[in-house]
Design a protein around this motif. Structure first.
Motif, PDB file in Angstrom:
ATOM      1  N   THR A  67       0.827  -1.201   0.000  1.00  0.00           N
ATOM      2  CA  THR A  67       0.000   0.000   0.000  1.00  0.00           C
ATOM      3  C   THR A  67       0.863   1.253   0.000  1.00  0.00           C
ATOM      4  O   THR A  67       0.566   2.232  -0.683  1.00  0.00           O
ATOM      5  CB  THR A  67      -0.918   0.000   1.222  1.00  0.00           C
ATOM      6  OG1 THR A  67      -1.682  -1.194   1.203  1.00  0.00           O
ATOM      7  CG2 THR A  67      -1.823   1.194   1.209  1.00  0.00           C
ATOM      8  N   VAL A  68       1.944   1.196   0.778  1.00  0.00           N
ATOM      9  CA  VAL A  68       2.854   2.343   0.784  1.00  0.00           C
ATOM     10  C   VAL A  68       3.349   2.619  -0.627  1.00  0.00           C
ATOM     11  O   VAL A  68       3.338   3.752  -1.110  1.00  0.00           O
ATOM     12  CB  VAL A  68       4.043   2.082   1.725  1.00  0.00           C
ATOM     13  CG1 VAL A  68       5.054   3.213   1.627  1.00  0.00           C
ATOM     14  CG2 VAL A  68       3.555   1.908   3.141  1.00  0.00           C
ATOM     15  N   SER A  69       3.760   1.569  -1.288  1.00  0.00           N
ATOM     16  CA  SER A  69       4.239   1.733  -2.662  1.00  0.00           C
ATOM     17  C   SER A  69       3.144   2.316  -3.545  1.00  0.00           C
ATOM     18  O   SER A  69       3.397   3.177  -4.382  1.00  0.00           O
ATOM     19  CB  SER A  69       4.707   0.386  -3.211  1.00  0.00           C
ATOM     20  OG  SER A  69       5.191   0.531  -4.512  1.00  0.00           O
ATOM     21  N   LEU A  70       1.933   1.848  -3.336  1.00  0.00           N
ATOM     22  CA  LEU A  70       0.815   2.358  -4.120  1.00  0.00           C
ATOM     23  C   LEU A  70       0.623   3.844  -3.893  1.00  0.00           C
ATOM     24  O   LEU A  70       0.435   4.615  -4.840  1.00  0.00           O
ATOM     25  CB  LEU A  70      -0.468   1.611  -3.768  1.00  0.00           C
ATOM     26  CG  LEU A  70      -0.630   0.231  -4.400  1.00  0.00           C
ATOM     27  CD1 LEU A  70      -1.985  -0.350  -4.068  1.00  0.00           C
ATOM     28  CD2 LEU A  70      -0.458   0.340  -5.898  1.00  0.00           C
ATOM     29  N   VAL A  71       0.659   4.221  -2.633  1.00  0.00           N
ATOM     30  CA  VAL A  71       0.481   5.641  -2.337  1.00  0.00           C
ATOM     31  C   VAL A  71       1.564   6.463  -3.017  1.00  0.00           C
ATOM     32  O   VAL A  71       1.321   7.546  -3.542  1.00  0.00           O
ATOM     33  CB  VAL A  71       0.517   5.866  -0.815  1.00  0.00           C
ATOM     34  CG1 VAL A  71       0.600   7.350  -0.498  1.00  0.00           C
ATOM     35  CG2 VAL A  71      -0.703   5.251  -0.171  1.00  0.00           C
ATOM     36  N   LEU A  72       2.775   5.915  -2.999  1.00  0.00           N
ATOM     37  CA  LEU A  72       3.897   6.675  -3.547  1.00  0.00           C
ATOM     38  C   LEU A  72       3.818   6.803  -5.064  1.00  0.00           C
ATOM     39  O   LEU A  72       3.968   7.884  -5.619  1.00  0.00           O
ATOM     40  CB  LEU A  72       5.211   5.996  -3.175  1.00  0.00           C
ATOM     41  CG  LEU A  72       5.653   6.223  -1.731  1.00  0.00           C
ATOM     42  CD1 LEU A  72       6.838   5.349  -1.394  1.00  0.00           C
ATOM     43  CD2 LEU A  72       5.995   7.685  -1.527  1.00  0.00           C
ATOM     44  N   ASN A  73       3.630   5.679  -5.745  1.00  0.00           N
ATOM     45  CA  ASN A  73       3.696   5.735  -7.200  1.00  0.00           C
ATOM     46  C   ASN A  73       2.343   5.606  -7.851  1.00  0.00           C
ATOM     47  O   ASN A  73       2.255   5.563  -9.064  1.00  0.00           O
ATOM     48  CB  ASN A  73       4.561   4.623  -7.786  1.00  0.00           C
ATOM     49  CG  ASN A  73       5.681   4.230  -6.886  1.00  0.00           C
ATOM     50  OD1 ASN A  73       5.778   4.707  -5.764  1.00  0.00           O
ATOM     51  ND2 ASN A  73       6.521   3.374  -7.366  1.00  0.00           N
ATOM     52  N   GLY A  74       1.301   5.485  -7.072  1.00  0.00           N
ATOM     53  CA  GLY A  74      -0.009   5.283  -7.655  1.00  0.00           C
ATOM     54  C   GLY A  74      -0.465   6.523  -8.380  1.00  0.00           C
ATOM     55  O   GLY A  74       0.295   7.422  -8.699  1.00  0.00           O
ATOM     56  N   GLY A  75      -1.711   6.590  -8.627  1.00  0.00           N
ATOM     57  CA  GLY A  75      -2.236   7.753  -9.318  1.00  0.00           C
ATOM     58  C   GLY A  75      -3.028   7.346 -10.540  1.00  0.00           C
ATOM     59  O   GLY A  75      -4.177   7.737 -10.690  1.00  0.00           O
ATOM     60  N   ASP A  76      -2.436   6.499 -11.335  1.00  0.00           N
ATOM     61  CA  ASP A  76      -3.114   6.134 -12.572  1.00  0.00           C
ATOM     62  C   ASP A  76      -4.164   5.065 -12.312  1.00  0.00           C
ATOM     63  O   ASP A  76      -3.930   3.887 -12.451  1.00  0.00           O
ATOM     64  CB  ASP A  76      -2.105   5.651 -13.610  1.00  0.00           C
ATOM     65  CG  ASP A  76      -1.206   4.568 -13.037  1.00  0.00           C
ATOM     66  OD1 ASP A  76      -1.017   4.561 -11.806  1.00  0.00           O
ATOM     67  OD2 ASP A  76      -0.711   3.742 -13.808  1.00  0.00           O
ATOM     68  N   GLY A  77      -5.321   5.536 -11.878  1.00  0.00           N
ATOM     69  CA  GLY A  77      -6.440   4.628 -11.740  1.00  0.00           C
ATOM     70  C   GLY A  77      -6.415   3.750 -10.512  1.00  0.00           C
ATOM     71  O   GLY A  77      -7.428   3.173 -10.147  1.00  0.00           O
ATOM     72  N   VAL A  78      -5.262   3.629  -9.867  1.00  0.00           N
ATOM     73  CA  VAL A  78      -5.213   2.761  -8.692  1.00  0.00           C
ATOM     74  C   VAL A  78      -5.899   3.478  -7.531  1.00  0.00           C
ATOM     75  O   VAL A  78      -5.498   4.581  -7.161  1.00  0.00           O
ATOM     76  CB  VAL A  78      -3.759   2.439  -8.310  1.00  0.00           C
ATOM     77  CG1 VAL A  78      -3.741   1.448  -7.168  1.00  0.00           C
ATOM     78  CG2 VAL A  78      -3.003   1.925  -9.515  1.00  0.00           C
TER      79      VAL A  78
END
Lengths: 393, 393
Positions: A67-78
DNA sequence: GAAGCGGGTTGATACGTATAGATCGTGGAT
DNA sequence: ATCCACGATCTATACGTATCAACCCGCTTC
């Protein structure tokens, strides 16, 4: 270490060693899952002060490392819940987290670094004026596009070039800008074959592979210059090439012939000679040319312009006056103007070339799968007093 | 792909699909163990052209990946059979293997890269002469020690300094040389706190942490200059400091007082004034100093030396002649000499400082656990015609 | 003949991150 | 009631390398 306190307590709670007491400040609402906990415990065992990792962020925010990784690099639809995002970002802030570039790179991510490999040394003062504009352009554009610049200085001194020291030289960067006159063609071909993204400054043709480069257009201004000379009455024109026989020289020769054709000069009136430096230019050779009917010399310049300067010196010493008896022009950067002499030449837009090289490279890195790109940029004419109308005898 | 042929056959043999036939050229004598085979099969599944890895080397040489790593980095007491070493090195040669720097870095190895962070932009032409010598020294020494140089250009433009863009700026390098007058003290303190290895060029004292720096010795030559002025009869000496109030200014003031003490000047005869640029230097101020009995001014220089030049200009315009009425010296790099004026000053050994910074950093990186090192290097005196014996009225 | 030794090699794991696939509610459509 | 979709999160794995512990084997030593 005190930063770990809430997480430590949380661990104790999990192990039943302590009663679940909500820390007033920043304790994970959700108890961390066993998975991240295991990772985290393993991590805490290690000695010494370490930079915080995503696992610690996860532990502190009560989420998983993913989830941390998602927060950091997410954005595109995630999709990430706003509350989660907030907690994670708070933890990042608290611990001063910074992503480990090595780990990112290992996952195949870009490191936002472009390499600059010069086949000769860059900073030495004597060639400073030659290379500095390229550097300037490369640096500016890299900065503008958010890339750092890695100078491969160590590979040059240790002989072996790009593939020195176990041939890992360039891999530290996402891609590379290559620069230099005395480049190894093998190195270029190898790099291209390996699929390493790079852009060469200067034109090079390598058989079997098509590589990206950005180079000045030598053909057009050379042709224009020859036409100009023809219009001034010159018939027999000599091209003085560098002996390296590289593509830039070929381009100039092509420009020469193209201009001659446009001006209806006879091909046999074009003379091409080679020189590898000032030592090649003797009095006999120069006077021989003049005796042979040559009234104009166009010179392919080198970094230090030694050949052209030697030509001028020898000619003057032999009583061949420039431009009255012999017109001289430089097909590229001329020596700096003096009080009495401004060389007719054309200026290579070095800064722009540096910029363009970076742009091409970044395109290669970020853009979709494209074929290698070649870019040719125009030069600007410099008209001095080193050529003149020919006097018919 | 044809390179894989022997290995592929070897796989088939293992799976019973083919009879064990010894390839005449280079087939592993020893069939690879199941372990490396599994890894290798997984690896071959991946799409696209990839750089060879240790696993492929291992497969080709018929050894385990661990052995490949041993052959590559071993040496210190780790025994590897000569025959094994040969086979592995042959495979490396054949496949053109290069260690993946990211993976090495992830294991905590050094990447042989030192960063250069300048708090101002480096390459701009107007400050080229100021920063270039430092660069030169840093680059030379880095190359000599086998390190590449990473220029952090992207961090400057995007505001936020060292900690811009998610504060991972410097981590790409093993360590960092920091350079620049307008440095953020917070950044320095943070870096030191995090344990990131760096060396600052220029003296900075940060409370609570002791950091590594290499700086010119301003105290000694300033003191010497003041003694010299005292010997020339000057009694009332003015120090014109930069308003930034940084350590270099403190050092100069300390040198001033030290020299005055050695020359038995009365402390009250020393005047310290501040200026933030040319605009601060008005006619009234300068004539005021002279009227006040000041016969010598020592100036703390800035990059462009605007303050000192303004002082000279204003003085001349007001009829205060240098050095007859007012001696002026620069406590550092002076403006370039003209036909009539050579400024008395001292030269900062920029190239050597750059070199020393790299040496310190490499010591930090490779050497044993040491406390931060500070290095102070001497300047060389420049004696011009901007100071003279005072004329008693 | 058991124990010890040391050279030579391998299995396994950790480094920190990104991401594919699985899981789990939850609400809406059938 | 069942099923699907979907939002949110988690588990698990791969990336390529270095290194530790274990192991095997042949030799010496008691």
């Amino acid at each position: 270490m005190p930063l770990f306190a809430p997480a430590l307590r949380c661990l104790d709670v999990m192990l039943g060693k302590s009663t679940p007491c909500v820390h007033p400040l920043r304790v994970p609402r959700v108890p961390p899952s066993r998975y991240v906990l295991v990772k985290w415990i393993a991590m805490r065992k290690r000695a010494g002060p370490r930079r915080p990792t995503q696992v610690e962020i996860a532990q502190r925010a009560g989420v998983s490392q993913a989830t941390v990784s998602l927060v950091l690099n997410g954005g595109d639809g995630v999709p990430v819940a706003e509350e989660t995002r907030r907690r994670v970002q708070q933890a990042i802030e608290d611990l001063g987290y910074a992503a480990n570039p090595a780990a990112r790179a290992l996952r195949g991510m870009t490191v936002k670094t472009i390499g600059l490999y010069t086949f000769e040394s860059v900073f030495p003062v004597d060639q400073r004026d030659f290379y500095h504009p390229f550097l300037l352009g490369v640096e500016e554009e890299a900065a503008r596009l958010g890339y750092d610049l890695l100078l491969f200085t160590s590979a040059n001194t240790a002989q072996g070039g790009v593939y020195a020291r176990g041939r890992n030289a360039l891999l530290k960067a996402d891609g590379c800008v290559l620069l230099g006159r005395h480049i190894s063609r093998d190195d270029l071909a190898n790099l291209a074959k390996e699929g390493f993204p790079f852009v060469f400054i200067g034109r090079r043709d390598i058989s079997e592979t098509e590589l990206s480069y950005v180079a000045p257009d030598y053909v057009t201004p050379t042709a224009a210059l020859v036409e100009e000379l023809a219009a001034l009455g010159h018939r027999r024109i000599l091209l003085l090439r560098q002996t390296d026989g590289a593509e830039p020289g070929d381009d100039r020769e092509r420009g020469l012939r193209q201009g001659a054709r446009a001006a209806n000069l006879h091909p046999d009136d074009l003379v091409v000679e080679f020189s590898s430096g000032a030592a090649d230019i003797g009095t006999d050779r120069v006077t021989g040319w003049v005796r042979d009917g040559v009234t104009a010399v166009v010179v392919e310049p080198s970094e230090d312009n030694a050949t052209g300067l030697a030509l001028a010196e020898v000619a003057e010493a032999a009583g061949v006056r420039i431009p009255d008896h012999l017109s001289v022009a430089f097909l590229g950067s001329a020596p700096p103007p003096t009080a009495t002499r401004i060389w007719t030449s054309f200026e290579i837009p070095r800064v722009e070339i540096g910029r363009a090289a970076v742009q091409l490279l970044v395109n290669l890195l970020e853009g979709a799968e494209q074929p290698p790109l070649q870019l040719v940029v125009p030069c600007t004419d410099v008209r001095g007093n080193s050529i003149s109308r020919v006097v018919r005898r």
